[in-house]
Design an enzyme around this catalytic site. Structure first.
Site, PDB file in Angstrom:
ATOM      1  N   ASP A   6       0.845  -1.180   0.000  1.00 17.92           N
ATOM      2  CA  ASP A   6       0.000   0.000   0.000  1.00 17.92           C
ATOM      3  C   ASP A   6       0.889   1.242   0.000  1.00 17.92           C
ATOM      4  OD1 ASP A   6      -3.001   0.937   0.553  1.00 17.92           O
ATOM      5  OD2 ASP A   6      -1.775   1.990   2.030  1.00 17.92           O
ATOM      6  N   HIS A  22      -7.165  -6.442  -0.954  1.00 21.98           N
ATOM      7  CA  HIS A  22      -6.096  -5.454  -0.800  1.00 21.98           C
ATOM      8  C   HIS A  22      -5.060  -5.836   0.242  1.00 21.98           C
ATOM      9  CE1 HIS A  22      -4.222  -1.530  -0.949  1.00 21.98           C
ATOM     10  NE2 HIS A  22      -4.360  -1.411   0.364  1.00 21.98           N
TER      11      HIS A  22
END
Length: 316
Positions: free
Chosen positions: A111, A293
């Protein structure tokens, strides 16, 4: 929080002074092994995000260094937005290498940690031996600053834009709903549904019926909740408020990354793949895992296998 860290054998933290600040660093493995690897968390996360990877890397001979970056955990926090630009973030990591007397290291980022890894490599290519990015691919520096571009194409409620255009709003709401927000955010196997009106992050902070399944146990979630209840969210959100400043700071950097690179995508992630990645990262290998994610937390065994096999290939 300490009890769960001790139960799973997570390293004890050390506060290390670097670059005029203090970083809370968790490390494992032998410093003199000659194989340093630095793991960089994303938002809104914590070094604990890498709990499933540390022992596997240590068993493969790596000296594993996992900092809470500035604005997170017990690392230094600042009120000035500019304190979180990529120059400061990159200089922290260069100073961390200097602290351990390493010329360079392997960097793994997820991320925002992936974004920092890409940009650190652009700004300090001699300090990055090779890199692995999870979830967020290389971001091309176009002709317009990123927030300006996002506002036009993604709208004012897109969270990158909202954080910049309405400072303090999301910070306050998240600070008031830490557990609810993180409980609703860290989910997997989320059904595909039309986007809801309004700012998604704020919606998550108030949603009573979270979608999908939890990524982690309540004990594990408590580590993240405790950290953000102590620090608040403003420091970490200020990373987003430097996006256009970072665009300017990267203006003179060579946009090509020559280092061996591994890009790991989550097939269910909303972040799209970058089909032109090899144009900017010619020595890249791309892998996709069937997850969302939170790749290394959703699929820890598969993530470890991909990472370790790739690292072994680089060492051969």
């Amino acid at each position: 929080m300490n009890s769960i860290l001790e139960t799973i054998g997570f390293p004890q933290p050390t506060i290390i002074p670097v670059n005029g600040i203090e970083l809370e660093v968790f490390e494992a493995g032998q410093q003199n092994a000659g194989k340093p690897i630095i793991l960089l968390h994303g938002w809104p996360e914590h070094a604990f995000s890498w709990r499933h990877q540390i022992s596997a890397l240590v068993d493969s001979g790596y000296h594993v260094i996992v900092p809470n970056q500035r604005g997170y955990g017990n690392s230094s926090h600042f009120s000035e937005v500019i304190a979180y630009d990529i120059k400061h973030l990159a200089d922290d990591l260069v100073a961390l290498l200097d602290h351990y007397e390493y010329e360079n290291a392997t960097f793994i980022g997820h991320d925002w940690g992936a974004m920092v890894t890409w940009w650190l490599t652009l700004l300090n290519p001699n300090r990055v031996k090779q890199l692995i990015a999870l979830a967020v691919p290389y971001q091309v520096r176009g002709e317009r600053p990123w927030i300006e571009w996002m506002e036009e194409f993604l709208g004012s409620d897109y969270y990158f834009v909202h954080f910049n255009r309405q400072p303090g709003v999301a910070d306050r709401i998240l600070d008031e709903n830490v557990h609810q927000f993180l409980h609703n955010l860290f989910r997997k196997n989320i059904p595909k549904m039309p986007p809801e009106p309004g700012m998604t992050i704020i919606n998550l902070a108030s949603a009573k019926e979270p979608k999908g399944e939890p990524v982690m146990s309540e004990d594990e979630l408590a580590v993240f909740v405790s950290a953000f209840e102590s620090s608040g969210f403003t420091g970490s959100i200020n990373w987003y408020r430097n996006l256009d400043r970072n665009w300017h700071l990267l203006a003179n950097a060579n946009p090509i990354i020559a280092q061996p690179s591994l890009m790991i995508y989550g097939e269910q992630d909303l972040i799209p793949k970058f089909e032109g990645l090899s144009q900017f990262v010619p020595n890249v290998e791309e892998v996709s895992l069937d997850c969302g994610h939170w790749i290394q937390q959703e699929k820890p065994k598969e993530t470890n296998q991909v990472i370790l096999e790739w690292l072994k290939q680089q060492d051969s």
